[in-house]
Design an enzyme around this catalytic site. Structure first.
Site, PDB file in Angstrom:
ATOM      1  N   HIS A  37       0.837  -1.202   0.000  1.00 47.59           N
ATOM      2  CA  HIS A  37       0.000   0.000   0.000  1.00 47.59           C
ATOM      3  C   HIS A  37       0.877   1.259   0.000  1.00 47.59           C
ATOM      4  CE1 HIS A  37      -2.711  -2.927   2.290  1.00 47.59           C
ATOM      5  NE2 HIS A  37      -3.434  -2.625   1.231  1.00 47.59           N
ATOM      6  N   GLY A 147      -2.304  -1.332  -7.359  1.00 49.02           N
ATOM      7  CA  GLY A 147      -1.155  -2.217  -7.431  1.00 49.02           C
ATOM      8  C   GLY A 147      -1.356  -3.325  -8.461  1.00 49.02           C
ATOM      9  N   ASP A 150      -2.860  -6.967  -7.857  1.00 48.33           N
ATOM     10  CA  ASP A 150      -4.223  -7.317  -8.263  1.00 48.33           C
ATOM     11  C   ASP A 150      -4.386  -6.909  -9.726  1.00 48.33           C
ATOM     12  OD1 ASP A 150      -5.560  -8.049  -5.512  1.00 48.33           O
ATOM     13  OD2 ASP A 150      -4.330  -6.289  -5.164  1.00 48.33           O
ATOM     14  N   GLN A 153      -7.776  -6.498 -11.267  1.00 45.39           N
ATOM     15  CA  GLN A 153      -8.452  -5.306 -10.739  1.00 45.39           C
ATOM     16  C   GLN A 153      -8.026  -4.066 -11.526  1.00 45.39           C
ATOM     17  OE1 GLN A 153      -9.397  -4.494  -6.445  1.00 45.39           O
ATOM     18  NE2 GLN A 153      -7.455  -3.429  -6.570  1.00 45.39           N
ATOM     19  N   ARG A 187      -3.553 -10.430   3.768  1.00 47.43           N
ATOM     20  CA  ARG A 187      -3.953 -11.778   4.177  1.00 47.43           C
ATOM     21  C   ARG A 187      -2.764 -12.651   4.593  1.00 47.43           C
ATOM     22  NH1 ARG A 187      -8.066 -11.041  -0.108  1.00 47.43           N
ATOM     23  NH2 ARG A 187     -10.128 -11.271   0.831  1.00 47.43           N
TER      24      ARG A 187
HETATM   25  P1  AMP Z   1      -6.144  -3.969  -0.733  1.00 47.71           P
HETATM   26  O1  AMP Z   1      -6.088  -3.206   0.561  1.00 47.71           O
HETATM   27  O2  AMP Z   1      -5.624  -5.348  -0.640  1.00 47.71           O
HETATM   28  O3  AMP Z   1      -7.478  -3.825  -1.424  1.00 47.71           O
HETATM   29  O4  AMP Z   1      -5.108  -3.224  -1.691  1.00 47.71           O
HETATM   30  C1  AMP Z   1      -5.204  -1.850  -1.939  1.00 47.71           C
HETATM   31  C2  AMP Z   1      -4.307  -1.503  -3.098  1.00 47.71           C
HETATM   32  O5  AMP Z   1      -2.964  -1.866  -2.767  1.00 47.71           O
HETATM   33  C3  AMP Z   1      -4.665  -2.269  -4.376  1.00 47.71           C
HETATM   34  O6  AMP Z   1      -4.513  -1.410  -5.496  1.00 47.71           O
HETATM   35  C4  AMP Z   1      -3.655  -3.371  -4.389  1.00 47.71           C
HETATM   36  O7  AMP Z   1      -3.359  -3.864  -5.676  1.00 47.71           O
HETATM   37  C5  AMP Z   1      -2.447  -2.680  -3.792  1.00 47.71           C
HETATM   38  N1  AMP Z   1      -1.532  -3.677  -3.256  1.00 47.71           N
HETATM   39  C6  AMP Z   1      -1.801  -4.668  -2.362  1.00 47.71           C
HETATM   40  N2  AMP Z   1      -0.717  -5.439  -2.172  1.00 47.71           N
HETATM   41  C7  AMP Z   1       0.255  -4.935  -2.964  1.00 47.71           C
HETATM   42  C8  AMP Z   1       1.613  -5.295  -3.227  1.00 47.71           C
HETATM   43  N3  AMP Z   1       2.190  -6.337  -2.633  1.00 47.71           N
HETATM   44  N4  AMP Z   1       2.314  -4.542  -4.114  1.00 47.71           N
HETATM   45  C9  AMP Z   1       1.742  -3.468  -4.725  1.00 47.71           C
HETATM   46  N5  AMP Z   1       0.470  -3.087  -4.523  1.00 47.71           N
HETATM   47  C10 AMP Z   1      -0.260  -3.797  -3.658  1.00 47.71           C
END
Ligand code: AMP
Length: 269
Positions: A37, A147, A150, A153, A187
């Site tokens: 994030h 990111g 995903d 997404q 997770r």
């Molecule tokens: P989430 O909180 O899992 O919904 O992720 C929020 C944002 O952070 C999304 O755009 C994800 O793709 C990005 N994100 C989560 N994990 C990673 C990672 N390891 N590297 C880069 N972006 C990430």
């Protein structure tokens, strides 16, 4: 850093930025913030005057039987992390704020949302597309950061922005990994030490797939071979798809934790 819990508070928080024509960047998250994030926040910080992070565990993108109730939540920790990262506004609405009584409009992204994660999690991308569209409307960012972890997404959100002519530019950022190769994910805290070492087969498999692809061999088969050799890991899918560029994507269950990961097969510019 301003904490806004309602749409009205958010508008007040954004008023001065809007008045002075500031470039607003949005980083949508579900919280339990980690360095993945924060890499998005850093990208936004580098290109925008006002950085808004949203923190919302979006019920609409979880299916029945999925881990909505168990999803990691740490608002106090996230507030401190966001503030230290130079976030200007943290938007942390309740589900009732985002989906009030009578809410009944959905953004359904079509074919791109139907395979891979869309097939495994019916309705997932409808929830993602709807909440992102609403966040874009509330925040009015010039730039929104996602990111590649995903990857599907990113492809879905870009499709929605294109099709609905939403006035926002989507910036896709590279996947951040731990030193052992595992992609950072909220997770990951669910994994025991043994499960974590099992989970490392996922990035290993994708790396094998990438090498195979580069040498003209079958990337899916190469990745499968690595995953199939790992007891304790149940493959959901390994596939090549155009997810904002040719991508080798995989999903697997390790214990009760479902992990996704991918590598881009296209050369980055
Ligand atoms: P989430 O909180 O899992 O919904 O992720 C929020 C944002 O952070 C999304 O755009 C994800 O793709 C990005 N994100 C989560 N994990 C990673 C990672 N390891 N590297 C880069 N972006 C990430």
């Amino acid at each position: 850093m301003i904490l806004a819990r309602t749409a009205a508070e958010l508008q007040v928080a954004l008023a001065t930025s809007r008045q002075r024509g500031a470039r607003i960047g949005l980083v949508p998250t579900m919280g339990a913030l980690h360095d993945g994030h924060l890499s998005l926040v850093r990208a936004a910080r580098g290109a925008c005057d006002t950085v808004v992070v949203s923190l919302f565990v979006n019920p609409a993108q979880f299916g029945r039987g999925e881990d909505l109730a168990e999803y990691p939540r740490d608002e106090a920790g996230d507030r401190a992390t966001a503030e230290a990262a130079g976030v200007d506004i943290l938007f942390a609405p309740t589900a009732a704020e985002m989906y009030p009584e009578g809410f009944d409009t959905w953004v359904d992204p079509g074919k791109i949302g139907t395979y891979l994660e869309g097939a495994a999690r019916p309705g997932h991308f409808r929830g993602v597309a709807t909440v992102c569209t609403k966040l874009f409307a509330l925040v009015g960012p010039q730039l929104a950061y996602f990111g590649r972890k995903d990857a599907q997404q990113v492809a879905v959100v870009k499709q929605v922005v294109r099709d609905l002519a939403l006035p926002v530019e989507i910036v896709a950022c590279p996947t951040q990994r731990d030193a052992d190769g595992l992609a950072l994910s909220s997770r990951n805290i669910f994994l025991s030490a043994a499960e974590r070492s099992t989970a490392l087969a996922l990035p290993r498999a994708l790396e094998a797939g990438l090498l195979a692809h580069r040498s003209g061999r079958d990337a899916v088969r190469a990745a499968h071979e690595v995953l199939d050799a790992e007891p304790g890991l149940l493959v959901d899918y390994v596939a090549i798809a155009d997810l904002d560029g040719l991508t080798l994507a995989a999903a697997a269950l390790v214990g009760s934790t479902r992990l996704i990961d991918n590598v881009r097969l296209v050369e980055e510019a």
